[in-house]
Scaffold this motif. Structure first.
Motif, PDB file in Angstrom:
ATOM      1  N   GLU A  29       0.862  -1.101   0.003  1.00 50.02           N
ATOM      2  CA  GLU A  29      -0.170   0.130  -0.028  1.00 50.02           C
ATOM      3  C   GLU A  29       0.839   1.343   0.012  1.00 50.02           C
ATOM      4  O   GLU A  29       0.405   2.327  -0.509  1.00 50.02           O
ATOM      5  N   SER A  30       1.913   1.154   0.594  1.00 50.55           N
ATOM      6  CA  SER A  30       2.768   2.366   0.743  1.00 50.55           C
ATOM      7  C   SER A  30       3.769   2.360  -0.704  1.00 50.55           C
ATOM      8  O   SER A  30       3.733   3.673  -1.378  1.00 50.55           O
ATOM      9  N   ASN A  31       4.196   1.541  -1.247  1.00 49.91           N
ATOM     10  CA  ASN A  31       5.146   1.730  -2.466  1.00 49.91           C
ATOM     11  C   ASN A  31       4.612   0.952  -3.620  1.00 49.91           C
ATOM     12  O   ASN A  31       5.118   1.098  -4.400  1.00 49.91           O
ATOM     13  N   GLY A  32       3.356   0.717  -3.646  1.00 54.21           N
ATOM     14  CA  GLY A  32       2.713  -0.052  -5.090  1.00 54.21           C
ATOM     15  C   GLY A  32       2.452   1.010  -5.704  1.00 54.21           C
ATOM     16  O   GLY A  32       0.963   1.320  -5.775  1.00 54.21           O
ATOM     17  N   LYS A  33       3.047   1.997  -6.381  1.00 54.74           N
ATOM     18  CA  LYS A  33       2.713   3.073  -7.019  1.00 54.74           C
ATOM     19  C   LYS A  33       3.353   3.324  -8.591  1.00 54.74           C
ATOM     20  O   LYS A  33       4.271   2.273  -8.864  1.00 54.74           O
ATOM     21  N   SER A  34       2.805   3.886  -9.536  1.00 56.00           N
ATOM     22  CA  SER A  34       3.533   4.162 -10.802  1.00 56.00           C
ATOM     23  C   SER A  34       3.782   5.275 -11.215  1.00 56.00           C
ATOM     24  O   SER A  34       3.898   5.722 -12.261  1.00 56.00           O
ATOM     25  N   VAL A  35       3.570   6.326 -10.309  1.00 55.28           N
ATOM     26  CA  VAL A  35       3.993   7.823 -10.568  1.00 55.28           C
ATOM     27  C   VAL A  35       4.859   8.064  -9.233  1.00 55.28           C
ATOM     28  O   VAL A  35       5.040   7.453  -8.228  1.00 55.28           O
ATOM     29  N   THR A  36       5.779   9.083  -9.665  1.00 52.46           N
ATOM     30  CA  THR A  36       6.638   9.664  -8.568  1.00 52.46           C
ATOM     31  C   THR A  36       6.177  10.629  -7.621  1.00 52.46           C
ATOM     32  O   THR A  36       4.804  10.856  -8.167  1.00 52.46           O
ATOM     33  N   ALA A  37       6.810  11.114  -6.656  1.00 49.16           N
ATOM     34  CA  ALA A  37       6.163  12.067  -5.974  1.00 49.16           C
ATOM     35  C   ALA A  37       5.934  13.377  -6.490  1.00 49.16           C
ATOM     36  O   ALA A  37       5.312  14.140  -6.095  1.00 49.16           O
ATOM     37  N   GLU A  38       6.437  13.674  -7.729  1.00 53.39           N
ATOM     38  CA  GLU A  38       6.217  14.856  -8.501  1.00 53.39           C
ATOM     39  C   GLU A  38       5.215  14.475  -9.485  1.00 53.39           C
ATOM     40  O   GLU A  38       4.656  15.614 -10.195  1.00 53.39           O
ATOM     41  N   GLY A  39       4.587  13.344  -9.487  1.00 52.65           N
ATOM     42  CA  GLY A  39       3.542  13.144 -10.382  1.00 52.65           C
ATOM     43  C   GLY A  39       3.862  12.599 -11.917  1.00 52.65           C
ATOM     44  O   GLY A  39       2.955  12.660 -12.952  1.00 52.65           O
ATOM     45  N   LYS A  40       5.189  12.218 -11.923  1.00 56.77           N
ATOM     46  CA  LYS A  40       5.515  11.871 -13.415  1.00 56.77           C
ATOM     47  C   LYS A  40       5.472  10.088 -13.228  1.00 56.77           C
ATOM     48  O   LYS A  40       5.836   9.725 -12.360  1.00 56.77           O
ATOM     49  N   PRO A  41       5.445   9.671 -14.607  1.00 55.16           N
ATOM     50  CA  PRO A  41       5.657   8.266 -14.339  1.00 55.16           C
ATOM     51  C   PRO A  41       6.822   7.735 -13.961  1.00 55.16           C
ATOM     52  O   PRO A  41       7.966   8.082 -14.104  1.00 55.16           O
ATOM     53  N   VAL A  42       6.999   6.580 -13.277  1.00 52.33           N
ATOM     54  CA  VAL A  42       8.023   6.048 -12.704  1.00 52.33           C
ATOM     55  C   VAL A  42       8.920   5.216 -13.643  1.00 52.33           C
ATOM     56  O   VAL A  42       8.285   4.741 -14.429  1.00 52.33           O
ATOM     57  N   GLU A  43      10.088   5.305 -13.575  1.00 52.48           N
ATOM     58  CA  GLU A  43      11.157   4.882 -14.754  1.00 52.48           C
ATOM     59  C   GLU A  43      11.507   3.460 -14.186  1.00 52.48           C
ATOM     60  O   GLU A  43      12.753   3.419 -13.533  1.00 52.48           O
ATOM     61  N   GLY A  44      10.726   2.329 -14.032  1.00 53.60           N
ATOM     62  CA  GLY A  44      11.292   1.165 -13.515  1.00 53.60           C
ATOM     63  C   GLY A  44      10.187   0.753 -12.679  1.00 53.60           C
ATOM     64  O   GLY A  44       9.229   1.298 -12.073  1.00 53.60           O
ATOM     65  N   PRO A  45      10.512  -0.552 -12.076  1.00 57.96           N
ATOM     66  CA  PRO A  45       9.336  -1.370 -11.205  1.00 57.96           C
ATOM     67  C   PRO A  45       9.376  -0.472  -9.783  1.00 57.96           C
ATOM     68  O   PRO A  45      10.637  -0.092  -9.242  1.00 57.96           O
ATOM     69  N   THR A  46       8.468  -0.594  -8.905  1.00 55.78           N
ATOM     70  CA  THR A  46       8.271  -0.238  -7.740  1.00 55.78           C
ATOM     71  C   THR A  46       8.253  -1.337  -6.778  1.00 55.78           C
ATOM     72  O   THR A  46       9.047  -2.155  -6.828  1.00 55.78           O
ATOM     73  N   ALA A  47       7.146  -1.390  -5.937  1.00 52.74           N
ATOM     74  CA  ALA A  47       7.179  -2.226  -4.850  1.00 52.74           C
ATOM     75  C   ALA A  47       7.035  -3.641  -5.456  1.00 52.74           C
ATOM     76  O   ALA A  47       6.106  -4.007  -6.449  1.00 52.74           O
ATOM     77  N   PRO A  48       7.751  -4.792  -4.882  1.00 50.47           N
ATOM     78  CA  PRO A  48       7.631  -6.050  -5.294  1.00 50.47           C
ATOM     79  C   PRO A  48       6.210  -6.560  -4.564  1.00 50.47           C
ATOM     80  O   PRO A  48       5.865  -5.990  -3.597  1.00 50.47           O
ATOM     81  N   ILE A  49       5.915  -7.614  -5.114  1.00 48.73           N
ATOM     82  CA  ILE A  49       4.407  -8.280  -4.191  1.00 48.73           C
ATOM     83  C   ILE A  49       5.074  -8.951  -2.896  1.00 48.73           C
ATOM     84  O   ILE A  49       6.285  -9.989  -3.061  1.00 48.73           O
ATOM     85  N   THR A  50       4.589  -8.619  -1.881  1.00 48.47           N
ATOM     86  CA  THR A  50       5.258  -9.099  -0.835  1.00 48.47           C
ATOM     87  C   THR A  50       4.304 -10.425  -0.106  1.00 48.47           C
ATOM     88  O   THR A  50       3.159 -10.206  -0.037  1.00 48.47           O
ATOM     89  N   TRP A  51       4.933 -11.475   0.081  1.00 47.62           N
ATOM     90  CA  TRP A  51       4.256 -12.807   0.286  1.00 47.62           C
ATOM     91  C   TRP A  51       5.216 -13.581   1.517  1.00 47.62           C
ATOM     92  O   TRP A  51       6.128 -13.051   1.719  1.00 47.62           O
ATOM     93  N   GLY A  52       4.390 -14.600   2.013  1.00 47.73           N
ATOM     94  CA  GLY A  52       5.386 -15.471   2.919  1.00 47.73           C
ATOM     95  C   GLY A  52       4.326 -16.345   3.863  1.00 47.73           C
ATOM     96  O   GLY A  52       3.097 -16.663   3.218  1.00 47.73           O
TER      97      GLY A  52
END
Length: 505
Positions: free
Chosen positions: A337-360
């Motif tokens: 929920e914190s890092n599952g984003k696709s835009v930067t803090a400036e509102g631009k598309p992220v260049e690369g993957p962000t949060a991986p899927i956490t499981w366990g």
């Protein structure tokens, strides 16, 4: 992305990554470089990243990335109570609840904590009559944190029997009703806005259950935990039974506030305070330590190595301790929920993957369920193992000895692998893992573990240039559900058919 950040990422991509076996063979001091101990209360926590592919060169590169990303300034803003959530113009002051933060905020938090302590101790002393059970109703961070802490700390003995209910599915609430005597039950309603539909629907049903079972004043059995105390008063809760918390405290960071009320009810105020103190020790370390010596930041370096540079889409967490069986679920919300984003803090598309899927899951159960994929599957999955040196039981020591042997053996096997002429029996090895080993799982170390992961999540967000503190992605489904409830039309054919089949069309 700034030129300096692009250059830092490019420099990291250009580094050669050797196998784990090669790294250990080439550097006799590797273990000492990549493991560290943090003292917490009367014990401590050992962190070991030596079985990851981090190297001196990569650590240098990630430190350069942290500098280019403005990590030190963002960290300063976090602890100074300045805006770190730009899309909503908010601070994120969960550390102030533990006494580490802006002076005015820590003072306000201390006053609210004192109010909560008075109520908790008064209830334990019988001010509201006999109280044997507490049904805690919330969802998301208002439930996951309390559920984890109560399950971890109140197994042997609980001052009050706590049941955490989050699901709107009535089966969950009925199970809590079946375990409680309405005459000796309190209901805690945890909602930041006091308008969350799942929570308020469950709360209304809980009041009806109390009334139907002879409780004359059901509202008198309710404790409200909220950042909107006026809404709780409107709903019918007496203001003396409302425990507020600050608007700047996000749901998934709220266990340290009055949302921790059920924890204090279950284990007593002393242990709840110890949990806060353990978290505060990590706050001080994170605030005052720079570079790779900063343990949450070093964990974020490893996370970025695998998710951004090596394409790992998931991160696995296995607790070799039954008391931590709910930790993976807690971390799922915290991290995704914190890092599952696709835009930067400036509102631009992220260049690369962000949060991986956490499981366990929990060891040793997971070994007989999912470890086949970890050892011989085609996915790269970095693993965290978490365990306690001291057992949580009083049975034959063989139980805990076998548990720990299995934990350490899995990390060793993932790294070493095994050759075989029969490919079905071959293990490729060179699969990364980190280990977090606590001296004992008590309230202080639990607090430290949670705070460590909070700051790790924040550090990851800064390195990726995203905002960890908003969560607009959870809203769209809620909006459509409200539209359905109001009799809205115009959905896709599949949704229309499902509504009709369920009698909701």
């Amino acid at each position: 992305m700034s030129d300096s950040r692009k250059q830092a990422w490019q420099a990291l991509r250009e580094q050669t990554v050797e196998t784990l076996a090669t790294l250990f063979a080439a550097d006799p001091g590797r273990l000492a470089k990549l493991s560290a101990r943090l003292e917490i209360g009367t014990g401590g926590v050992l962190f070991d990243w030596s079985k990851t592919h981090l190297t001196d060169g990569l650590l240098d590169g990630f430190e350069s990335l942290a500098e280019a990303s403005g990590f030190s300034e963002m960290r300063r803003k976090l602890f100074a109570g300045e805006v770190v959530n730009p899309t909503e113009g908010r601070a994120a002051e969960h550390s102030s609840l533990r006494g580490v933060g802006k002076e005015a905020s820590t003072e306000e938090a201390a006053a609210l904590r004192a109010r909560m302590q008075l109520l908790v101790e008064a209830i334990h002393e019988g001010a509201l009559g006999e109280v044997r059970h507490l049904i805690h109703i919330g969802i998301g961070g208002s439930a996951l944190g309390p559920a984890l802490a109560v399950d971890a700390l109140a197994r042997d003995f609980a001052l009050v029997d706590v049941h955490v209910v989050s699901n709107i599915d009535g089966v969950a609430l009925e199970a809590a009703f079946a375990a409680c005597d309405p005459a000796t039950t309190l209901v805690a309603v945890a909602s930041k806005t006091f308008t969350t539909i799942e929570t308020m629907t469950n709360a209304t049903s809980a009041l009806k259950w109390l009334a139907d079972n002879g409780v004359i004043d059901p509202y008198g059995r309710v404790i409200a935990l909220t950042a909107a105390p006026e809404k709780a008063v409107e709903w019918g809760v007496d203001e003396t039974r409302i425990l507020p918390f600050a608007e700047s405290v996000g749901g998934r960071y709220s266990i340290w506030s009055s949302i921790g009320f059920p924890v204090a009810m279950a284990v007593g105020w002393e242990d709840f305070q110890a949990m806060l103190d353990g978290a505060a020790a990590v706050d001080v370390h994170f605030r005052d330590t720079d570079g790779r010596a900063n343990l949450p930041l070093r964990a974020a370096f490893a996370d970025q190595l695998y998710s951004r540079l090596r394409g790992a889409q998931t991160r696995a967490v296995f607790a070799y301790d039954e008391r931590l069986r709910l930790l993976p679920s807690y971390l799922q919300q915290l991290e995704m929920e914190s890092n599952g984003k696709s835009v930067t803090a400036e509102g631009k598309p992220v260049e690369g993957p962000t949060a991986p899927i956490t499981w366990g899951g929990v060891g040793t159960d997971a070994q007989h369920a999912v470890f086949q994929l970890l050892h011989q599957g085609t996915h790269l999955v970095p693993v965290d193992f978490i365990a306690s040196i001291a057992p949580g039981d009083e049975l034959d020591p063989a139980h805990h000895r076998i548990l720990l042997m299995n934990c350490f053996a899995q990390g060793a096997a993932l790294m070493a692998g095994k050759d075989s002429d029969d490919l079905a029996r071959a293990y490729p090895g060179d699969r990364p893992s980190a280990t977090i080993l606590v001296d004992d799982l008590d309230a202080a170390t639990l607090g430290a573990l949670i705070a460590f992961h909070e700051h790790r999540t924040f550090a990851n967000a800064v390195l990726m240039g995203i905002n960890a503190f908003d969560q607009f992605g959870v809203e769209l489904g809620k909006e459509i559900a409200r539209k359905i409830e109001k009799g809205g039309e115009g959905f896709d054919a599949s949704t229309e058919a499902l509504l009709a089949a369920a009698g909701l069309g």
